[in-house]
Design a protein around this motif. Structure first.
Motif, PDB file in Angstrom:
ATOM      1  N   LEU A   5     -10.665  83.728  34.157  1.00 34.65           N
ATOM      2  CA  LEU A   5     -10.505  83.198  32.752  1.00 34.65           C
ATOM      3  C   LEU A   5     -10.220  83.032  32.357  1.00 34.65           C
ATOM      4  O   LEU A   5      -8.466  82.959  31.990  1.00 34.65           O
ATOM      5  CB  LEU A   5     -10.862  85.036  32.456  1.00 34.65           C
ATOM      6  N   LEU A   6     -10.042  82.610  30.726  1.00 37.30           N
ATOM      7  CA  LEU A   6      -9.338  80.955  30.405  1.00 37.30           C
ATOM      8  C   LEU A   6      -9.547  81.565  28.566  1.00 37.30           C
ATOM      9  O   LEU A   6     -10.344  81.345  28.123  1.00 37.30           O
ATOM     10  CB  LEU A   6     -10.292  79.703  30.278  1.00 37.30           C
ATOM     11  N   VAL A   7      -8.187  82.378  28.539  1.00 39.05           N
ATOM     12  CA  VAL A   7      -7.916  82.635  27.065  1.00 39.05           C
ATOM     13  C   VAL A   7      -6.868  81.911  26.084  1.00 39.05           C
ATOM     14  O   VAL A   7      -6.464  82.149  26.478  1.00 39.05           O
ATOM     15  CB  VAL A   7      -7.356  84.283  26.916  1.00 39.05           C
ATOM     16  N   GLU A   8      -7.688  81.128  25.749  1.00 37.67           N
ATOM     17  CA  GLU A   8      -7.502  80.137  24.331  1.00 37.67           C
ATOM     18  C   GLU A   8      -8.738  80.208  23.275  1.00 37.67           C
ATOM     19  O   GLU A   8      -9.073  79.255  23.470  1.00 37.67           O
ATOM     20  CB  GLU A   8      -7.574  79.065  25.255  1.00 37.67           C
ATOM     21  N   ASP A   9      -7.268  80.232  21.948  1.00 38.19           N
ATOM     22  CA  ASP A   9      -8.651  79.977  20.409  1.00 38.19           C
ATOM     23  C   ASP A   9      -8.284  78.640  20.199  1.00 38.19           C
ATOM     24  O   ASP A   9      -9.094  78.480  19.904  1.00 38.19           O
ATOM     25  CB  ASP A   9      -7.347  81.141  20.656  1.00 38.19           C
ATOM     26  N   ASN A  10      -7.552  77.512  20.553  1.00 34.37           N
ATOM     27  CA  ASN A  10      -7.778  75.929  20.483  1.00 34.37           C
ATOM     28  C   ASN A  10      -8.857  75.586  20.344  1.00 34.37           C
ATOM     29  O   ASN A  10      -9.214  75.860  22.715  1.00 34.37           O
ATOM     30  CB  ASN A  10      -6.996  75.610  20.399  1.00 34.37           C
ATOM     31  N   GLU A  11     -10.137  75.150  20.331  1.00 36.26           N
ATOM     32  CA  GLU A  11     -11.518  74.793  21.654  1.00 36.26           C
ATOM     33  C   GLU A  11     -10.852  73.357  21.656  1.00 36.26           C
ATOM     34  O   GLU A  11     -11.465  73.434  23.188  1.00 36.26           O
ATOM     35  CB  GLU A  11     -12.007  74.443  19.718  1.00 36.26           C
ATOM     36  N   LEU A  12     -10.463  72.382  21.238  1.00 38.01           N
ATOM     37  CA  LEU A  12     -10.145  71.486  21.664  1.00 38.01           C
ATOM     38  C   LEU A  12      -9.488  71.604  23.566  1.00 38.01           C
ATOM     39  O   LEU A  12     -10.137  71.266  24.391  1.00 38.01           O
ATOM     40  CB  LEU A  12      -9.427  71.040  21.405  1.00 38.01           C
ATOM     41  N   ASN A  13      -8.479  72.846  23.532  1.00 39.95           N
ATOM     42  CA  ASN A  13      -7.622  72.965  24.303  1.00 39.95           C
ATOM     43  C   ASN A  13      -8.379  73.734  25.415  1.00 39.95           C
ATOM     44  O   ASN A  13      -8.964  73.662  26.655  1.00 39.95           O
ATOM     45  CB  ASN A  13      -6.849  73.941  24.236  1.00 39.95           C
ATOM     46  N   ARG A  14      -9.491  74.704  25.018  1.00 39.62           N
ATOM     47  CA  ARG A  14     -10.316  75.691  25.916  1.00 39.62           C
ATOM     48  C   ARG A  14     -11.615  74.643  26.845  1.00 39.62           C
ATOM     49  O   ARG A  14     -12.051  74.515  27.873  1.00 39.62           O
ATOM     50  CB  ARG A  14     -11.024  76.155  24.785  1.00 39.62           C
TER      51      ARG A  14
END
Length: 122
Positions: A5-14
């Motif tokens: 599970l990747l919890v990341e708000d930055n679309e590019l990083n995600r």
């Protein structure tokens, strides 16, 4: 491989991280906020969580604390991924219950080693 599970708000990083992890054979679930990450972890039961600290609605420190206190999520290893590189940020992340800590920009080889180490049985 593993369910992450990747919890990341930055679309590019995600997008970048989820694609690279998927190419390594992992199933990657994503959440864009701390609250969504906590809820998804409880339902989906990933084998490991990658947690950003600067998240909307519930920051990564608090999300990690909630997950580590949860009956169904306390066992899930959490790797914090953050641009917060100060020693006190690292200490705060470990105090919240994270199992490992990595800084952004992500060194993918180093991150992969941490993931593999945390996923080993025992």
């Amino acid at each position: 491989m593993a369910r992450l599970l990747l919890v990341e708000d930055n679309e590019l990083n995600r997008d970048m991280l989820s694609r690279r992890l998927a190419r390594r054979g992992h199933e990657v679930l994503t959440a864009v906020s701390g609250r969504a990450g906590v809820e998804m972890a409880g339902v989906e039961q990933p084998e490991l969580i990658l947690m950003d600290l600067s998240l909307p609605d519930l920051d990564g420190w608090e999300a990690t604390r909630l997950l580590k206190c949860g009956v169904h999520t306390a066992h899930i290893p959490i790797v914090v991924l953050t641009a917060h590189a100060m020693a006190e940020d690292r200490e705060r992340a470990f105090a919240a219950g994270c199992d490992d800590y990595d800084t952004k920009p992500v060194d993918f080889a180093r991150l992969t080693q941490k993931i593999e180490r945390l996923l080993q049985p025992g």
